[in-house]
Design an enzyme around this catalytic site. Sequence first.
Site, mmCIF file in Angstrom:
data_model
loop_
_atom_site.group_PDB
_atom_site.id
_atom_site.type_symbol
_atom_site.label_atom_id
_atom_site.label_comp_id
_atom_site.label_asym_id
_atom_site.label_seq_id
_atom_site.Cartn_x
_atom_site.Cartn_y
_atom_site.Cartn_z
ATOM 1 N N GLY A 137 2.291 -3.783 -0.043
ATOM 2 C CA GLY A 137 2.761 -3.886 1.330
ATOM 3 C C GLY A 137 2.386 -2.663 2.153
ATOM 4 O O GLY A 137 1.334 -2.054 1.955
ATOM 5 N N SER A 138 3.277 -2.268 3.029
ATOM 6 C CA SER A 138 2.950 -1.212 3.982
ATOM 7 C C SER A 138 2.835 0.170 3.372
ATOM 8 O O SER A 138 2.341 1.091 4.021
ATOM 9 C CB SER A 138 3.992 -1.191 5.108
#
Length: 487
Positions: free
Chosen positions: A215-216
């Site tokens: 993810g981020s």
Amino acid sequence: MARYIRHAACFCALLLVALLVNATRVQVFEAAAHDENPANRREVIARYGLRRGDILVDGRPVTGSRDTGEQLRYERTYANGPLFAPVTGFASQEYGTTLLEHTEDGVLSGSDPLLTPFALWNDFTRRRNPGGDVVTTIDGAAQQAAFRGLAGRKGAVAAVEPTTGRILALVSSPSYDPEVLSGNDPGVGRSWARLNADREKPMLNRAVRQTYPPGSTFKVVTAAAALDAGVVTDLDAPTDSPAPYRLPGTRTSLTNESDGCEDLSLREAFRWSCNTVFAKLGVDVGVGDMTATAHAFGFNDDALRIPFSVARSTFDPTVDKAQLALSSIGQYNTRATPLQMAMVSAAVANGGQLRTPYLVERTTTSRGTTVATAGPRPGRQVMYPSTAAQLRELMTQVVTEGTGTNAAIPGATVGGKTGTAQHGIGNAGTPYAWFVSWAQGDRDVEPKVAVAVVVEDAAADRGEITGGGVAAPIARAVMEAVLRSKE
């Protein structure tokens, strides 16, 4: 009569010579084959006839041996087995060994020739040395903090010392007690069947053997690639990034969890984790430079051992531009172990230099004499020092005034990055909550710890704040434990 006696004596001498030749053939030339014969239990009996050496944390054993009085005399015991299972693994009379119990079996079982100065004599006499000890790099307080923080939820924590690569914590949850597999009674078989049938997979070491979409948190890698490649030269300049962002060559638009991301600077886009900005940055950097940067951090590496093997973290080098955009925000085919993401954070904290992580500080004989030490670990520069300095600035702002404020520690500088990784068909699964970070005490000259936390069953808001709300407090507890122990 004397002639018959001489003939009988010669015949007896020939028989004696034949007997000696055959004994030599069996005991010397065919010894290895007999040792490896499954029907030969002498080696197994000898193996469990001596106490096994111990695995040490903070100088204290977290393993032991119990005298059963049976033919296979000693069984393995574990102090706080579920806490240290991702480090020790198990040593079972029925099912073999795993993790450190496996990779350091020669030392622990006493079969390593380095445990004695007279290895050839031991080979001749078939004598087995007492088991040696394995001293780990684990910080017991950090391990406890990570285990308590996960509190039985599915997930993992990995923590490393940035300047050396020493692994300070390695926790996987849910866990199991390795001691239930130690002996050879019927209960061991039932425990083995139960653990393997458990849908929660308690024997899976999620910290090093499970990969997740990062993810981020992967935006740290994307930002490093953009800064190193010169795609971004000013942290505060607009990035010319539309919101929403149409993926190249498609009709699919990528959006953000929050408003205000259009043309945002790298500083603000990192602070608020804007997907559109980093997706476009990845495309602007290009698949070649993105892959090279990811590889420098450790992605696509099959050879990492700590000393047991670590699952390969991946960044796909064959993607088109649309797929590259998604890969650059930690989705599509991008996968990482928690240890890999701790390595990413550690490289930022250590001025862009990544030290190879390791788990064994040294091995010793049963009397405490050092047999082997870890020695200096190889390192590599994964980004320019100036890029690392800028990323430290960006990660610090995430904690002071962004999505990672739950990781703040009074009296320390903390940098972090939150992440919420979507998965499942149509991204319908509960998002994984991520947080990667590093910490430096105000009296320290360099960062002391880098941490990665992933929580699989983080039942919370799907926004980027999930990583900050669920995973960041766990990372903070681990970092606090390390900073206190360093003091």
